[in-house]
Design a protein around this motif. Structure first.
Motif, PDB file in Angstrom:
ATOM      1  N   CYS A 141       0.862  -1.186   0.000  1.00  0.00           N
ATOM      2  CA  CYS A 141       0.000   0.000   0.000  1.00  0.00           C
ATOM      3  C   CYS A 141       0.893   1.228   0.000  1.00  0.00           C
ATOM      4  O   CYS A 141       0.775   2.086  -0.875  1.00  0.00           O
ATOM      5  CB  CYS A 141      -0.896  -0.021   1.229  1.00  0.00           C
ATOM      6  N   ARG A 151       3.529  -1.535  -7.424  1.00  0.00           N
ATOM      7  CA  ARG A 151       2.811  -0.414  -6.823  1.00  0.00           C
ATOM      8  C   ARG A 151       3.457  -0.039  -5.488  1.00  0.00           C
ATOM      9  O   ARG A 151       4.124  -0.865  -4.857  1.00  0.00           O
ATOM     10  CB  ARG A 151       1.325  -0.719  -6.616  1.00  0.00           C
ATOM     11  N   LYS A 210      -0.022   9.242   0.664  1.00  0.00           N
ATOM     12  CA  LYS A 210      -1.182   8.408   0.983  1.00  0.00           C
ATOM     13  C   LYS A 210      -2.400   9.244   1.373  1.00  0.00           C
ATOM     14  O   LYS A 210      -2.313  10.082   2.273  1.00  0.00           O
ATOM     15  CB  LYS A 210      -0.850   7.467   2.160  1.00  0.00           C
ATOM     16  N   PRO A 211      -3.527   8.982   0.731  1.00  0.00           N
ATOM     17  CA  PRO A 211      -4.767   9.650   1.141  1.00  0.00           C
ATOM     18  C   PRO A 211      -5.370   8.895   2.324  1.00  0.00           C
ATOM     19  O   PRO A 211      -5.893   7.801   2.160  1.00  0.00           O
ATOM     20  CB  PRO A 211      -5.652   9.499  -0.110  1.00  0.00           C
ATOM     21  N   GLU A 220       0.734   6.950  -6.505  1.00  0.00           N
ATOM     22  CA  GLU A 220      -0.363   7.927  -6.499  1.00  0.00           C
ATOM     23  C   GLU A 220       0.136   9.361  -6.401  1.00  0.00           C
ATOM     24  O   GLU A 220       1.108   9.642  -5.701  1.00  0.00           O
ATOM     25  CB  GLU A 220      -1.298   7.619  -5.322  1.00  0.00           C
ATOM     26  N   GLN A 234      -1.181   7.006 -10.337  1.00  0.00           N
ATOM     27  CA  GLN A 234      -2.499   6.610  -9.851  1.00  0.00           C
ATOM     28  C   GLN A 234      -3.257   7.851  -9.376  1.00  0.00           C
ATOM     29  O   GLN A 234      -2.710   8.668  -8.632  1.00  0.00           O
ATOM     30  CB  GLN A 234      -2.322   5.623  -8.699  1.00  0.00           C
ATOM     31  N   GLY A 285      -6.294   8.374  -7.085  1.00  0.00           N
ATOM     32  CA  GLY A 285      -7.048   7.559  -6.143  1.00  0.00           C
ATOM     33  C   GLY A 285      -8.527   7.887  -6.162  1.00  0.00           C
ATOM     34  O   GLY A 285      -8.955   8.911  -6.705  1.00  0.00           O
ATOM     35  N   SER A 286      -9.279   6.973  -5.534  1.00  0.00           N
ATOM     36  CA  SER A 286     -10.740   7.107  -5.487  1.00  0.00           C
ATOM     37  C   SER A 286     -11.190   8.471  -5.007  1.00  0.00           C
ATOM     38  O   SER A 286     -12.145   9.043  -5.517  1.00  0.00           O
ATOM     39  CB  SER A 286     -11.297   6.090  -4.503  1.00  0.00           C
ATOM     40  N   ARG A 287     -10.495   8.957  -3.977  1.00  0.00           N
ATOM     41  CA  ARG A 287     -10.925  10.221  -3.371  1.00  0.00           C
ATOM     42  C   ARG A 287     -10.661  11.406  -4.265  1.00  0.00           C
ATOM     43  O   ARG A 287     -11.178  12.496  -4.023  1.00  0.00           O
ATOM     44  CB  ARG A 287     -10.248  10.391  -2.005  1.00  0.00           C
ATOM     45  N   ARG A 334     -12.540  -0.549  -7.715  1.00  0.00           N
ATOM     46  CA  ARG A 334     -11.904  -0.847  -6.419  1.00  0.00           C
ATOM     47  C   ARG A 334     -12.915  -1.020  -5.299  1.00  0.00           C
ATOM     48  O   ARG A 334     -12.557  -0.953  -4.130  1.00  0.00           O
ATOM     49  CB  ARG A 334     -10.857   0.216  -6.085  1.00  0.00           C
ATOM     50  N   ASP A 355      -9.150  -3.825  -8.416  1.00  0.00           N
ATOM     51  CA  ASP A 355      -8.420  -3.796  -7.146  1.00  0.00           C
ATOM     52  C   ASP A 355      -9.237  -4.568  -6.106  1.00  0.00           C
ATOM     53  O   ASP A 355     -10.172  -4.031  -5.522  1.00  0.00           O
ATOM     54  CB  ASP A 355      -8.230  -2.328  -6.718  1.00  0.00           C
ATOM     55  N   HIS A 363      -8.611  -3.282  -1.792  1.00  0.00           N
ATOM     56  CA  HIS A 363      -9.334  -2.218  -1.102  1.00  0.00           C
ATOM     57  C   HIS A 363     -10.812  -2.536  -0.959  1.00  0.00           C
ATOM     58  O   HIS A 363     -11.460  -2.085  -0.018  1.00  0.00           O
ATOM     59  CB  HIS A 363      -9.096  -0.867  -1.785  1.00  0.00           C
ATOM     60  N   GLU A 374      -2.394  -5.508  -3.150  1.00  0.00           N
ATOM     61  CA  GLU A 374      -1.430  -5.105  -2.124  1.00  0.00           C
ATOM     62  C   GLU A 374      -0.706  -6.316  -1.536  1.00  0.00           C
ATOM     63  O   GLU A 374      -1.329  -7.325  -1.173  1.00  0.00           O
ATOM     64  CB  GLU A 374      -2.119  -4.279  -1.036  1.00  0.00           C
ATOM     65  N   ASP A 407      -3.096  -0.421   5.708  1.00  0.00           N
ATOM     66  CA  ASP A 407      -3.811  -1.494   5.007  1.00  0.00           C
ATOM     67  C   ASP A 407      -3.213  -2.894   5.192  1.00  0.00           C
ATOM     68  O   ASP A 407      -3.345  -3.749   4.303  1.00  0.00           O
ATOM     69  CB  ASP A 407      -3.929  -1.174   3.501  1.00  0.00           C
TER      70      ASP A 407
END
Ligand code: PEP
Ligand code: MN
Length: 274
Positions: free
Chosen positions: A39, A63, A68-69, A101, A119, A121-123, A174, A206, A209, A235, A246
């Motif tokens: 992660c 990866r 990191k978010p 990311e 990357q 990320g989702s957010r 994800r 993914d 996650h 991961e 994670d």
């Protein structure tokens, strides 16, 4: 380096390719791409151990998060620039392209020094200035679906990259937020064939996650491969119990090669080669 085959097909306004070559590796079409690693980059030892283990097991890319978010601002936020240097070392030692990311456009130049794939990320799926900046850079992008985003919204976010003349976008399912609480997110595997109806962009799944715990990662990976995903991002950690981020969902490096063999067989069911 990006090369595209012709046969472009429209996704909304922009055109996208039928297959991509990312850092010399074909992505999409008959090719199955396995992106694996921790992660977060936590230390030199952890990064190099992860990189060598996944390379030896047959992963296609490495990866590792430098930025990191995190839900809590008090959780480990990543090692930042120091992590980018460790990723560069891991890439030099293994030859694996690096996926990492970017959250802040101000970090993009530093990230581009080492990243073969950036990357989103989702957010940040709907962080439009970030998408445009990454689009303008031309770097290949792994665009993760937002936690509560529809496929149409995901595709519109991809458009923000594509419209800047950057055709190298991989979409990533994800897990989405549903009413179910028994696992971290609900992995929407139906998104894979449906995205393939709507676009030629490669679709990566993914399972880590979505699952939130490692017992679910292998079965979800096999299902994703069988349903026609173009690859997985998963991961992996040499000591998951010590992970700063994670850990419960990380596969141990020990035994990762057997996991890869099973994924290879499932991908073959869908006519793809890992
Ligand atoms: C990650 O890949 O480590 C990550 C934070 O993913 P997501 O944006 O999908 O939550
Ligand atoms: Mn993670």
């Amino acid at each position: 380096m990006i090369a595209t085959e012709d046969i472009p097909k429209a996704t909304g306004q922009a055109r996208c390719p039928a297959a991509l070559t990312i850092a010399g590796r074909p992505v999409g079409g008959r090719h199955f791409t396995l992106i694996a690693g921790p992660c977060a980059v936590e230390s030199r030892q952890q990064t190099l151990a992860s990189a060598h283990a996944v390379a030896q097991a047959g992963a296609s890319m490495l990866r590792g998060g430098a930025f990191k978010p995190r839900t809590s601002p008090y959780s480990f936020q990543g090692l930042g620039l120091q992590a980018l240097e460790l990723l560069a070392e891991a890439k030099a030692q293994t030859g694996l392209p690096v996926v990492t990311e970017v959250m802040d456009p101000r970090d993009l130049d530093a990230v581009l020094e080492v990243a073969d794939v950036v990357q989103i990320g989702s957010r940040n799926m709907q962080n439009y200035p970030l998408l445009e900046e990454v689009g303008r850079s031309g770097v290949p992008v792994l665009l993760k679906r937002g936690l509560s985003s529809t496929l149409e919204e995901l595709l519109m976010s991809a458009e923000y990259v594509l419209k800047e003349g950057n055709p190298a976008v991989m979409l990533c399912e994800r897990g989405i937020r549903t009413f179910e609480r028994a696992y971290r997110f609900t992995l929407d595997l139906m998104a894979v064939p449906v995205l393939k109806e709507l676009t030629d962009l490669p679709v990566i799944v993914d399972p880590s996650h979505a699952a939130g715990r490692r017992e679910l990662v292998a079965p979800l990976s096999l299902a994703a491969a069988a349903v026609g995903a173009d690859g997985l991002i998963v991961e992996v950690h040499p000591e998951p119990d010590q992970a700063q981020c994670d850990g419960p969902q990380a596969l141990p490096t020990d035994g990762f090669a057997e996991y890869v063999d099973r994924v290879r067989a499932a991908a073959a069911l869908a006519g793809k080669v890992l």
